[in-house]
Design a protein around this motif. Structure first.
Motif, PDB file in Angstrom:
ATOM      1  N   ASN A  95       0.796  -1.236   0.000  1.00  0.00           N
ATOM      2  CA  ASN A  95       0.000   0.000   0.000  1.00  0.00           C
ATOM      3  C   ASN A  95       0.828   1.285   0.000  1.00  0.00           C
ATOM      4  O   ASN A  95       0.250   2.366   0.084  1.00  0.00           O
ATOM      5  CB  ASN A  95      -1.017   0.025   1.148  1.00  0.00           C
ATOM      6  CG  ASN A  95      -2.054  -1.063   1.000  1.00  0.00           C
ATOM      7  OD1 ASN A  95      -2.552  -1.307  -0.094  1.00  0.00           O
ATOM      8  ND2 ASN A  95      -2.366  -1.740   2.087  1.00  0.00           N
ATOM      9  N   ASP A  96       2.145   1.193  -0.055  1.00  0.00           N
ATOM     10  CA  ASP A  96       2.951   2.404  -0.211  1.00  0.00           C
ATOM     11  C   ASP A  96       2.768   2.931  -1.635  1.00  0.00           C
ATOM     12  O   ASP A  96       2.700   2.166  -2.594  1.00  0.00           O
ATOM     13  CB  ASP A  96       4.435   2.129   0.034  1.00  0.00           C
ATOM     14  CG  ASP A  96       4.795   2.086   1.503  1.00  0.00           C
ATOM     15  OD1 ASP A  96       3.949   2.437   2.338  1.00  0.00           O
ATOM     16  OD2 ASP A  96       5.937   1.690   1.818  1.00  0.00           O
ATOM     17  N   VAL A  97       2.684   4.247  -1.758  1.00  0.00           N
ATOM     18  CA  VAL A  97       2.485   4.889  -3.058  1.00  0.00           C
ATOM     19  C   VAL A  97       3.725   5.701  -3.388  1.00  0.00           C
ATOM     20  O   VAL A  97       4.178   6.511  -2.574  1.00  0.00           O
ATOM     21  CB  VAL A  97       1.247   5.814  -3.034  1.00  0.00           C
ATOM     22  CG1 VAL A  97       1.080   6.529  -4.363  1.00  0.00           C
ATOM     23  CG2 VAL A  97       0.005   5.033  -2.673  1.00  0.00           C
ATOM     24  N   ILE A  98       4.272   5.492  -4.586  1.00  0.00           N
ATOM     25  CA  ILE A  98       5.402   6.315  -5.010  1.00  0.00           C
ATOM     26  C   ILE A  98       4.924   7.250  -6.115  1.00  0.00           C
ATOM     27  O   ILE A  98       4.168   6.878  -7.005  1.00  0.00           O
ATOM     28  CB  ILE A  98       6.620   5.491  -5.472  1.00  0.00           C
ATOM     29  CG1 ILE A  98       6.269   4.549  -6.609  1.00  0.00           C
ATOM     30  CG2 ILE A  98       7.222   4.737  -4.335  1.00  0.00           C
ATOM     31  CD1 ILE A  98       7.487   3.878  -7.211  1.00  0.00           C
ATOM     32  N   SER A  99       5.352   8.479  -6.024  1.00  0.00           N
ATOM     33  CA  SER A  99       4.988   9.487  -7.014  1.00  0.00           C
ATOM     34  C   SER A  99       6.150  10.453  -7.175  1.00  0.00           C
ATOM     35  O   SER A  99       7.079  10.469  -6.364  1.00  0.00           O
ATOM     36  CB  SER A  99       3.721  10.224  -6.591  1.00  0.00           C
ATOM     37  OG  SER A  99       3.890  10.793  -5.323  1.00  0.00           O
ATOM     38  N   ILE A 100       6.086  11.228  -8.243  1.00  0.00           N
ATOM     39  CA  ILE A 100       7.108  12.242  -8.481  1.00  0.00           C
ATOM     40  C   ILE A 100       6.410  13.576  -8.703  1.00  0.00           C
ATOM     41  O   ILE A 100       5.280  13.633  -9.168  1.00  0.00           O
ATOM     42  CB  ILE A 100       8.021  11.891  -9.677  1.00  0.00           C
ATOM     43  CG1 ILE A 100       7.199  11.572 -10.915  1.00  0.00           C
ATOM     44  CG2 ILE A 100       8.948  10.760  -9.337  1.00  0.00           C
ATOM     45  CD1 ILE A 100       8.034  11.270 -12.142  1.00  0.00           C
ATOM     46  N   ASN A 101       7.111  14.626  -8.339  1.00  0.00           N
ATOM     47  CA  ASN A 101       6.597  15.973  -8.514  1.00  0.00           C
ATOM     48  C   ASN A 101       7.567  16.736  -9.393  1.00  0.00           C
ATOM     49  O   ASN A 101       8.732  16.890  -9.051  1.00  0.00           O
ATOM     50  CB  ASN A 101       6.445  16.658  -7.161  1.00  0.00           C
ATOM     51  CG  ASN A 101       5.855  18.052  -7.295  1.00  0.00           C
ATOM     52  OD1 ASN A 101       5.229  18.382  -8.287  1.00  0.00           O
ATOM     53  ND2 ASN A 101       6.075  18.870  -6.292  1.00  0.00           N
ATOM     54  N   VAL A 102       7.070  17.171 -10.529  1.00  0.00           N
ATOM     55  CA  VAL A 102       7.876  17.984 -11.437  1.00  0.00           C
ATOM     56  C   VAL A 102       7.369  19.417 -11.314  1.00  0.00           C
ATOM     57  O   VAL A 102       6.288  19.736 -11.791  1.00  0.00           O
ATOM     58  CB  VAL A 102       7.746  17.488 -12.896  1.00  0.00           C
ATOM     59  CG1 VAL A 102       8.632  18.304 -13.813  1.00  0.00           C
ATOM     60  CG2 VAL A 102       8.088  16.011 -12.981  1.00  0.00           C
ATOM     61  N   PRO A 103       8.106  20.301 -10.654  1.00  0.00           N
ATOM     62  CA  PRO A 103       7.581  21.635 -10.364  1.00  0.00           C
ATOM     63  C   PRO A 103       7.497  22.568 -11.563  1.00  0.00           C
ATOM     64  O   PRO A 103       6.726  23.498 -11.554  1.00  0.00           O
ATOM     65  CB  PRO A 103       8.555  22.176  -9.320  1.00  0.00           C
ATOM     66  CG  PRO A 103       9.802  21.417  -9.538  1.00  0.00           C
ATOM     67  CD  PRO A 103       9.408  20.067 -10.050  1.00  0.00           C
ATOM     68  N   CYS A 104       8.265  22.327 -12.606  1.00  0.00           N
ATOM     69  CA  CYS A 104       8.227  23.262 -13.740  1.00  0.00           C
ATOM     70  C   CYS A 104       7.066  22.939 -14.676  1.00  0.00           C
ATOM     71  O   CYS A 104       6.310  21.995 -14.448  1.00  0.00           O
ATOM     72  CB  CYS A 104       9.554  23.225 -14.485  1.00  0.00           C
ATOM     73  SG  CYS A 104       9.848  21.658 -15.299  1.00  0.00           S
ATOM     74  N   CYS A 105       6.926  23.678 -15.700  1.00  0.00           N
ATOM     75  CA  CYS A 105       5.756  23.561 -16.573  1.00  0.00           C
ATOM     76  C   CYS A 105       5.913  22.523 -17.685  1.00  0.00           C
ATOM     77  O   CYS A 105       4.939  22.171 -18.330  1.00  0.00           O
ATOM     78  CB  CYS A 105       5.444  24.920 -17.186  1.00  0.00           C
ATOM     79  SG  CYS A 105       6.884  25.638 -18.003  1.00  0.00           S
ATOM     80  N   ALA A 106       7.098  22.015 -17.923  1.00  0.00           N
ATOM     81  CA  ALA A 106       7.306  21.051 -19.010  1.00  0.00           C
ATOM     82  C   ALA A 106       7.304  19.621 -18.476  1.00  0.00           C
ATOM     83  O   ALA A 106       7.729  19.359 -17.354  1.00  0.00           O
ATOM     84  CB  ALA A 106       8.630  21.340 -19.699  1.00  0.00           C
TER      85      ALA A 106
END
Length: 121
Positions: A95-106
């Motif tokens: 149940n662990d969730v991995i995600s990424i955050n790309v802060p820029c617009c592209a």
């Protein structure tokens, strides 16, 4: 004789309280393009499984890896060089969730190589 009985008792107790063994199930490869300016979910560990992240990279710029919504790390790259982090392996439970955050617009390309294990009694 006393030592033999003690050893047998310890072995018996060790098997009674073990949490299970890991058995390799499959190798997972997650690769694609994450949209800029958003948190993008890579995957969720299924129930009864354990994931071991073996390799990961992102093509350029800054991004954060998140585990269960919390920031795990922050990588920033100057120029057009690739990113491969060295804080591996990362173990994840069910149940662990991995995600990424790309802060820029592209949008940015990502790659994850994960070994999935079954938990067997």
């Amino acid at each position: 004789m006393k030592h033999l009985l003690t050893l047998c008792l310890l072995l018996f107790l060790g098997t009674c309280f073990s949490q299970g063994n890991l058995q390799i199930n499959q190798v997972l490869t997650f690769a694609g393009s994450a949209p800029g300016g958003a948190v993008f979910t890579i995957g969720t560990v299924p129930v009864g499984k354990v994931w071991k992240i073996e390799a990961r990279s992102m093509d350029i710029n800054s991004f954060t890896l998140r585990i269960n919504g919390f920031q795990y790390d922050y990588i920033y790259v100057v120029g057009n060089t690739g990113v491969v982090t060295c804080d591996l392996p990362i173990w994840l439970k069910a149940n662990d969730v991995i995600s990424i955050n790309v802060p820029c617009c592209a949008a940015r390309n990502y790659f994850y190589s994960i070994i999935e294990f079954n938990i067997v009694p």
